[in-house]
Scaffold this motif. Structure first.
Motif, PDB file in Angstrom:
ATOM      1  N   LYS A 219      65.592  69.491  47.315  1.00  0.00           N
ATOM      2  CA  LYS A 219      65.559  69.686  45.866  1.00  0.00           C
ATOM      3  C   LYS A 219      66.943  69.640  45.222  1.00  0.00           C
ATOM      4  O   LYS A 219      67.081  69.236  44.054  1.00  0.00           O
ATOM      5  CB  LYS A 219      64.874  71.005  45.522  1.00  0.00           C
ATOM      6  N   ASN A 220      67.976  70.005  45.958  1.00  0.00           N
ATOM      7  CA  ASN A 220      69.320  70.004  45.369  1.00  0.00           C
ATOM      8  C   ASN A 220      69.890  68.602  45.181  1.00  0.00           C
ATOM      9  O   ASN A 220      70.945  68.437  44.566  1.00  0.00           O
ATOM     10  CB  ASN A 220      70.268  70.831  46.237  1.00  0.00           C
ATOM     11  N   ASN A 224      68.012  68.228  37.368  1.00  0.00           N
ATOM     12  CA  ASN A 224      66.922  68.863  36.631  1.00  0.00           C
ATOM     13  C   ASN A 224      66.778  68.172  35.272  1.00  0.00           C
ATOM     14  O   ASN A 224      67.722  68.149  34.478  1.00  0.00           O
ATOM     15  CB  ASN A 224      67.200  70.359  36.454  1.00  0.00           C
ATOM     16  N   SER A 228      65.534  74.524  30.383  1.00  0.00           N
ATOM     17  CA  SER A 228      65.018  75.850  30.732  1.00  0.00           C
ATOM     18  C   SER A 228      64.893  76.783  29.536  1.00  0.00           C
ATOM     19  O   SER A 228      64.330  77.878  29.664  1.00  0.00           O
ATOM     20  CB  SER A 228      65.914  76.487  31.799  1.00  0.00           C
ATOM     21  N   ASN A 232      58.093  74.243  29.477  1.00  0.00           N
ATOM     22  CA  ASN A 232      58.005  72.801  29.681  1.00  0.00           C
ATOM     23  C   ASN A 232      56.659  72.386  30.275  1.00  0.00           C
ATOM     24  O   ASN A 232      56.274  72.851  31.353  1.00  0.00           O
ATOM     25  CB  ASN A 232      59.136  72.342  30.604  1.00  0.00           C
ATOM     26  N   HIS A 311      61.749  63.164  43.571  1.00  0.00           N
ATOM     27  CA  HIS A 311      62.241  63.719  42.312  1.00  0.00           C
ATOM     28  C   HIS A 311      61.044  64.089  41.429  1.00  0.00           C
ATOM     29  O   HIS A 311      61.052  65.112  40.732  1.00  0.00           O
ATOM     30  CB  HIS A 311      63.141  62.704  41.600  1.00  0.00           C
ATOM     31  N   ILE A 314      59.596  67.414  42.782  1.00  0.00           N
ATOM     32  CA  ILE A 314      60.444  68.551  42.415  1.00  0.00           C
ATOM     33  C   ILE A 314      60.292  68.871  40.927  1.00  0.00           C
ATOM     34  O   ILE A 314      60.222  70.037  40.528  1.00  0.00           O
ATOM     35  CB  ILE A 314      61.919  68.257  42.768  1.00  0.00           C
ATOM     36  N   THR A 315      60.240  67.848  40.093  1.00  0.00           N
ATOM     37  CA  THR A 315      60.114  68.074  38.656  1.00  0.00           C
ATOM     38  C   THR A 315      58.775  68.724  38.315  1.00  0.00           C
ATOM     39  O   THR A 315      58.697  69.605  37.449  1.00  0.00           O
ATOM     40  CB  THR A 315      60.279  66.748  37.889  1.00  0.00           C
ATOM     41  N   GLN A 318      59.162  72.285  39.052  1.00  0.00           N
ATOM     42  CA  GLN A 318      60.033  72.973  38.098  1.00  0.00           C
ATOM     43  C   GLN A 318      59.360  73.198  36.747  1.00  0.00           C
ATOM     44  O   GLN A 318      59.822  74.022  35.953  1.00  0.00           O
ATOM     45  CB  GLN A 318      61.316  72.166  37.896  1.00  0.00           C
TER      46      GLN A 318
END
Length: 426
Positions: A219-220, A224, A228, A232, A311, A314-315, A318
């Motif tokens: 994930k790193n 992003n 935040s 979202n 990606h 992960i999104t 998030q």
């Protein structure tokens, strides 16, 4: 153990949507009696981005062959950019080479690069090898015939006529059909009476949990994309005018509650990511113009550039909540729903009432899945309220549906079709 030769022009590390079924099935073929090998187009000839993390999901024992293709920089001058057409001759040569020393029970075409499927008819006639075609999308279709020119895919005139010519070559002698949609199968069997009684099965893409682990471990490596400071709500996938009927009720409901003075909903941001197939930086927005038209532009962010597969995962993780719109094409089934269902986030889905996605999601236990003809402002407002009134509880999905639509079970279903297509021989 029976031998399976898989034709998938796009394959990891190339990030093509149409290779996902094969990629997620490879760990399970052997347990179901099939020794699988793959022929792909060498990634240096592909016109899609690479995602090398995809390679982590491929079992080490799988034998993968690579073929060349004509360079797109040359063929595009003649109007031929398709990787299927650029690699067709090389595929033919490679399969002939393999057949000199090896014996295969079945050739499996799992791709939306359909012109390569005509090789199935060639090798069946010459060597007697059965073949199965995976119809992830329609091949020849008149869906766009009554659509404005601006809504038609690039080079539609050429592709429509090419598909009309090539499809019967492949279909009239195929031994089995797998599809993501009942409608695709019925259309083909009505169009080609010779295949009316061949084995066929509707098999959706499956949910593949190992991908979530790969995404989390890396994930790193990804920026992003979300702010935040807001709540979202995220959709990742293609856009287009055919999605507007499903998105319009969302935007209208948002406009209505904002006009009624609900200040808390100003904290919502709706992201539409990867909406264009055009090269990065060249995509034309198809969602933000609708948002402007309906007066909610400040709440909507469209990113036309596509992002890599992990990606994407992960999104989705998030995000605070997820939204999935469907096409106005009643035959459309969204294979992308499974990564959403693997992400324990509140979910709103709006589809054509004829889409199989609605029933699948109801089987899972998704509570807020609607068709765009009957969804109400109250339905959508309730979803908004659940996001802004504290922390919504993560969904609890039915275990039976989770197993039924897993990649493992979908591979079992494929292998059953393979056994039928080859007469059950060992």
């Amino acid at each position: 153990m029976k031998k399976l030769l898989i034709i998938s022009p796009y394959f990891p590390p190339v990030n093509g949507a149409d290779m996902q079924r094969i990629r997620m099935s490879l760990p399970y073929f052997a347990a179901n009696g099939w020794d699988a090998e793959v022929i792909m187009v060498d990634e240096q000839y592909a016109d899609l981005p690479a995602d090398y993390l995809l390679l982590q999901s491929i079992p080490e024992q799988i034998r993968i062959y690579k073929v060349k293709a004509l360079k797109k920089s040359i063929t595009s001058k003649l109007g031929l950019g398709s990787i299927a057409l650029r690699s067709l001759w090389f595929y033919r040569q490679k399969i002939k080479e393999l057949l000199k020393t090896q014996s295969y029970d079945l050739i499996y075409f799992s791709t939306t690069q359909f012109p390569v499927c005509i090789l199935g008819a060639y090798f069946k006639k010459r060597y007697g090898i059965a073949y199965v075609i995976d119809m992830q999308d329609p091949w020849f279709s008149d869906y766009y015939e009554d659509k404005p020119k601006a809504q038609r895919p690039p080079k539609y005139w050429f592709s429509y006529r090419l598909n009309k010519y090539l499809e019967p070559i492949a279909m009239n002698s195929v031994d089995g059909i797998i599809s993501v949609s009942d409608n695709y199968i019925s259309d083909l069997k009505n169009r080609y009476p010779l295949i009316k009684h061949i084995p066929s099965a509707t098999i959706t893409f499956g949910a593949f949990k190992p991908d979530m682990q790969i995404a989390e471990q890396n994930k790193n490596a990804f920026p992003n994309l979300l702010d935040s400071n807001y709540t979202n709500v995220v959709y990742i996938g293609r856009g287009g005018a055919d999605m507007h009927p499903a998105i319009t009720p969302l935007f209208k409901a948002l406009k209505a509650v904002l006009d009624n003075g609900n200040e808390t909903l100003k904290s919502l941001r709706f992201y539409f990511i990867g909406t264009s197939y055009a090269p990065n930086g060249q995509g034309k927005p198809s969602i933000s113009p609708l948002a402007r038209q309906l007066g909610v532009a400040e709440s909507v962010i469209e990113i036309t550039d596509r992002i890599s597969y992990y990606h994407t995962l992960i999104t989705l993780q998030q995000a605070d909540a997820l939204f999935i719109p469907g096409s106005d094409d009643p035959k459309y089934t969204a294979s992308k729903i499974y990564p959403y269902l693997l992400t324990p986030k509140p979910l709103l889905a709006i589809f054509n009432k004829a889409s199989s996605v609605i029933n699948i999601m109801k089987e899972y236990g998704v509570k807020q899945v609607y068709d765009y003809e009957t969804v109400t402002e109250a339905n959508i407002s309730a979803f908004f309220s659940s996001l802004t009134n504290g922390s919504p509880e993560p969904p609890q999905y039915h275990a039976g549906a989770v197993d039924k639509y897993s990649a493992r079970q979908m591979t079992i279903n494929q292998c059953k079709l393979f056994d039928s297509a080859t007469g059950g021989k060992n």
